[in-house]
Design a protein around this motif. Sequence first.
Motif, PDB file in Angstrom:
ATOM      1  N   PHE A  69      72.411 -26.892 -10.233  1.00  0.00           N
ATOM      2  CA  PHE A  69      72.120 -28.090  -9.455  1.00  0.00           C
ATOM      3  C   PHE A  69      70.907 -28.804 -10.020  1.00  0.00           C
ATOM      4  O   PHE A  69      69.941 -28.187 -10.459  1.00  0.00           O
ATOM      5  N   THR A  70      70.960 -30.128  -9.957  1.00  0.00           N
ATOM      6  CA  THR A  70      69.797 -30.969 -10.178  1.00  0.00           C
ATOM      7  C   THR A  70      69.716 -31.915  -8.997  1.00  0.00           C
ATOM      8  O   THR A  70      70.721 -32.516  -8.610  1.00  0.00           O
ATOM      9  N   CYS A  71      68.529 -32.037  -8.417  1.00  0.00           N
ATOM     10  CA  CYS A  71      68.409 -32.821  -7.187  1.00  0.00           C
ATOM     11  C   CYS A  71      68.014 -34.259  -7.476  1.00  0.00           C
ATOM     12  O   CYS A  71      67.217 -34.533  -8.378  1.00  0.00           O
ATOM     13  N   SER A  72      68.584 -35.179  -6.686  1.00  0.00           N
ATOM     14  CA  SER A  72      68.268 -36.596  -6.846  1.00  0.00           C
ATOM     15  C   SER A  72      68.553 -37.320  -5.543  1.00  0.00           C
ATOM     16  O   SER A  72      69.494 -36.997  -4.833  1.00  0.00           O
ATOM     17  N   ASP A  73      67.701 -38.306  -5.241  1.00  0.00           N
ATOM     18  CA  ASP A  73      67.930 -39.165  -4.091  1.00  0.00           C
ATOM     19  C   ASP A  73      68.422 -40.546  -4.524  1.00  0.00           C
ATOM     20  O   ASP A  73      68.648 -41.416  -3.693  1.00  0.00           O
ATOM     21  N   SER A  74      68.537 -40.762  -5.814  1.00  0.00           N
ATOM     22  CA  SER A  74      68.797 -42.121  -6.291  1.00  0.00           C
ATOM     23  C   SER A  74      70.113 -42.196  -7.055  1.00  0.00           C
ATOM     24  O   SER A  74      70.680 -41.201  -7.488  1.00  0.00           O
ATOM     25  N   LEU A  75      70.598 -43.428  -7.229  1.00  0.00           N
ATOM     26  CA  LEU A  75      71.793 -43.697  -8.020  1.00  0.00           C
ATOM     27  C   LEU A  75      71.369 -44.383  -9.313  1.00  0.00           C
ATOM     28  O   LEU A  75      70.365 -45.074  -9.375  1.00  0.00           O
ATOM     29  N   TYR A 115      73.416 -34.923  -4.553  1.00  0.00           N
ATOM     30  CA  TYR A 115      72.825 -36.029  -3.806  1.00  0.00           C
ATOM     31  C   TYR A 115      72.075 -35.509  -2.579  1.00  0.00           C
ATOM     32  O   TYR A 115      72.596 -34.716  -1.802  1.00  0.00           O
ATOM     33  N   ASN A 116      70.828 -35.965  -2.435  1.00  0.00           N
ATOM     34  CA  ASN A 116      70.023 -35.698  -1.244  1.00  0.00           C
ATOM     35  C   ASN A 116      69.690 -34.222  -1.067  1.00  0.00           C
ATOM     36  O   ASN A 116      69.433 -33.787   0.055  1.00  0.00           O
ATOM     37  N   CYS A 117      69.683 -33.446  -2.126  1.00  0.00           N
ATOM     38  CA  CYS A 117      69.383 -32.026  -1.938  1.00  0.00           C
ATOM     39  C   CYS A 117      67.875 -31.793  -1.942  1.00  0.00           C
ATOM     40  O   CYS A 117      67.114 -32.589  -2.488  1.00  0.00           O
ATOM     41  N   PRO A 118      67.430 -30.698  -1.345  1.00  0.00           N
ATOM     42  CA  PRO A 118      65.996 -30.488  -1.127  1.00  0.00           C
ATOM     43  C   PRO A 118      65.320 -29.686  -2.230  1.00  0.00           C
ATOM     44  O   PRO A 118      64.575 -28.759  -1.960  1.00  0.00           O
ATOM     45  N   GLY A 119      65.566 -30.012  -3.478  1.00  0.00           N
ATOM     46  CA  GLY A 119      65.060 -29.178  -4.556  1.00  0.00           C
ATOM     47  C   GLY A 119      63.664 -29.540  -5.005  1.00  0.00           C
ATOM     48  O   GLY A 119      63.268 -30.701  -4.989  1.00  0.00           O
TER      49      GLY A 119
END
Length: 952
Positions: free
Chosen positions: A568-574, A590-594
Amino acid sequence: MKLKKLTRSLALVGLGSQLLGVALAQTTPTAPVQKVERVEVTGSSIKRLANEGAVPIQVITASDLNAKGITSAEEMLRQLAANGVGADNATSNNNVFGSDTDRLTGGASNANLRGLGPSSTLVLLNGRRIAAQGMSGGAVDLNAIPMAAVSRIEVLKDGASAIYGTDAIGGVINFILKKDMEGVDVKVDWAQPLENSAGTTRRASITGGIGSLERDKFNLMASLTLDKNDILRGSDREWANGFQPDRFLSPDSSSHPFANVLGNSSTVAGTALGGANGTTGSTVGTGDPLKYTRINLLALAGQAGCDSIDTGVKYQPQLWNATVTPAVNASTKYLCNTDYGAQYMLAPAKEAYNLVTRGNLQIADNHTAFIELSASRSEVTAELVPSQFSTTNASGTHYPVNGPYYLNLKNYGVNEFDPTKPIAYRWRMQDFGYRTQEQVAENARLLVGVDGTVGEYDYKLGLSTAKGEAWTNLVDGYAYLGKLVDALKTGTINPWVKPGEKQTQAAMDLIESTKARGKLQGGETTLQQFDGAISGNLMKLPAGPLDFAVGFDLRKESFKFAPETGSFTCSDSLAPTINADNPVYANIVYNCPGNTAIPKMSRDVNALYGELAVPVMKGLDLQLAIRYDKYSDFGGTTNPKIAFRYQPNDVILFRGSVNTGFRAPSFQQLALNTAPLLDTADFSDPVLCPTDPTQCAIRLNYTNSGNPGLSAEKSKQGTLGIVLSPVRDLTMFADYWRVDLDERIKKLTLGELKANYNLFAEHFLRDPATNKIRLVEAGWINAADSSTQGLDYGASYALKLSSGLWTAKLDGTHMISHKERAIASQPLQQYVGAFGLRTLYLKDKFSFDIGWAGDAWATTFSTIYKSGYKDQDMTRFNIPLRDIPSYTTFNLFGSYTGVKNLTLTAGLRNLFDKAPNFTYHNVDDVVGAGWDPRVADPFGRTLVLSASYSFR
């Protein structure tokens, strides 16, 4: 300077006490003195009579816990007056998008004496350290404590860096286990809220031992505990409601399970509601010239339309803006919202086990060797509300014109809607499910040692290794970003599912194919310790023996943290060209708490300490202690302590202390974290908003990072107290205490940065080309200073009557002041009685118990009181200030022991079903929508049953 008055008081404390003592002694019979064994008590390395100490210690026995139906360390802390009212419980720690969390403490429960933070309270097991929680690496998770095997808990309510070193600024909590036990004890506990079965807790434990040190020269003891707790959700309680507009409470969100159509930014230019510049919008109906930029079909029907979808509500712009301007009206009049607060978890599901084994072997007269193994595992399943998603031009996620669910708003009176173009929308992804995480924490310690007596000297040696490991598993509600983008492009998933309808099976299958599950990230702490001490009589003085202790403490601590490699790689953006086939985006969730990785960090701590118990004259004793700690990463620190105990007679006792403290930053506080977070609340850029309306309601990307430049925190503190026993079996005490911190380690929250932009403008990083805010840097700093002072008080009384033994006990803390500031140029700000994002400094907190025991029956009636405080300041939204009233709950428990070796207990927690008090705040700042889990009980009236049987 700040403690001069207290220091002078120590020199004058004896004046007048003799007269008061004589006066009271003349009217009070003296109880006969019982001979007791000299023991080592928390706060000193010198063995002495248990009542000889100079510092305030609260002792809580296993029978005290059983009488009040307390089965966990967290429950015990909620009733402990000296423990701060903070976000240190399993519910409050479940806040991965809040601005005051490192997102690594989900499911953990921490101690927080004096409200100085979990990392300032030292937690010991049998007088020695255990490893910190593996994910955060900053404090001990109390889930690791084997409560079923606990004999007593000693709470030292004074600084103890001179005895134990770092972490002991707020005080020490020492969990002391049973030993030399013979036979088997079996116990089961069950608790269920009476409103419904949600939140039911269960526990089973077995503790046994064989052998007697005195008789057999050995003892083996083991204890195993199993726990299972059911989840309690906001939907299980009517008061857990984030949409109470009559009370000025409404969610600040622009998403809804029935998606809002967008037309008000550059990311939606050229779509059905957006013009060439992306700000056009559309008029609605006739006679209204205003062009609306965010429109929901359900909102066109008014309030009831938004509410027709479960958790859906109508957006309330008047609650978030002092003046409802035409621009605000254009973006909110036809906007639907989600009551995400009502979906929030009130208490997590949990499964856990706890094991402790101990063997004692008398290897010679007065010499005992021991080995102790403790191990624990907790699995806490936490839920967060479903994610929200905004489509963009760059990602190509607008709903396609040829999609089967294309929503032509032109048919519903939206005049400029263009049905030949794709639809930009913002959607609460309800059909993806709750964002569900499993927080797994394991903790283990192996300790071997020997203690005993050589001549007149007592000694102890211990060698231990401890490890804390924890990780996060994604269970549901999270999607791979590339797969999500590709799925939304197909139009198979319907963002506009009408009331009573469901997604098709094909859509649900497609949703399922996007989901990310498995281990996200994990951390590990280790602790190796070798310690020893010798104590005894140094010489005879005219007033008595001069006792001493000298010791050493050598330990190595380490911490590492890493995302699961390749998963997994976490990201809040597109970003442009996102798709499932692009390897750059294949693992983005998307939206993960990493958090970002922290390579293994370690430090060595070598310490020497000494202590003297000095008899000055009859009734007056001093405790002198000093400790030198050498940190491999922070250098050396020397911390002294002076304490006194003056007891002119059996009626009155004076005690006090002055000392200094030292706390090194945790590894997590030192490590950079560059993982971005997305703030869910609107922010008005004070620089650009006056000239650019698009910057008046923006969402901020921010980081909550550690700081490699942190220095150690230093403290000066002291106590001054009196203990009275005017009649037999009555004891009353009052202790004034004060803690002053310098170079205070503080997390600078996003909320504080937003509210004080002028002070912290350098934390707002801007794009050089556009001057728009691109990132806000929140996180750990060395703040200026703080000063905390209060008064601990209490009393206990026992009365033997023909009806049985009656007891009463009071334990309280009155917070006089807590002042702090983030930078030296600010004035000190008072926080007692004020709202805070992490800790609430309540003016008063106390518990009061009345007990009766006679023959085979016993009962305990207890009261827990927490004073009121100022609600969150929402005046910037034209919402009036208000006070939250005090919160009081009552518990009633009874037990029966009429059958040999069997104890049955039944009771009611929250006897009168006191609901949480209403508060303005929503979960964006602190966990809880319209209520506060730091103060209140979410379970309501709860039936508690337990049974224990001893095989002897």
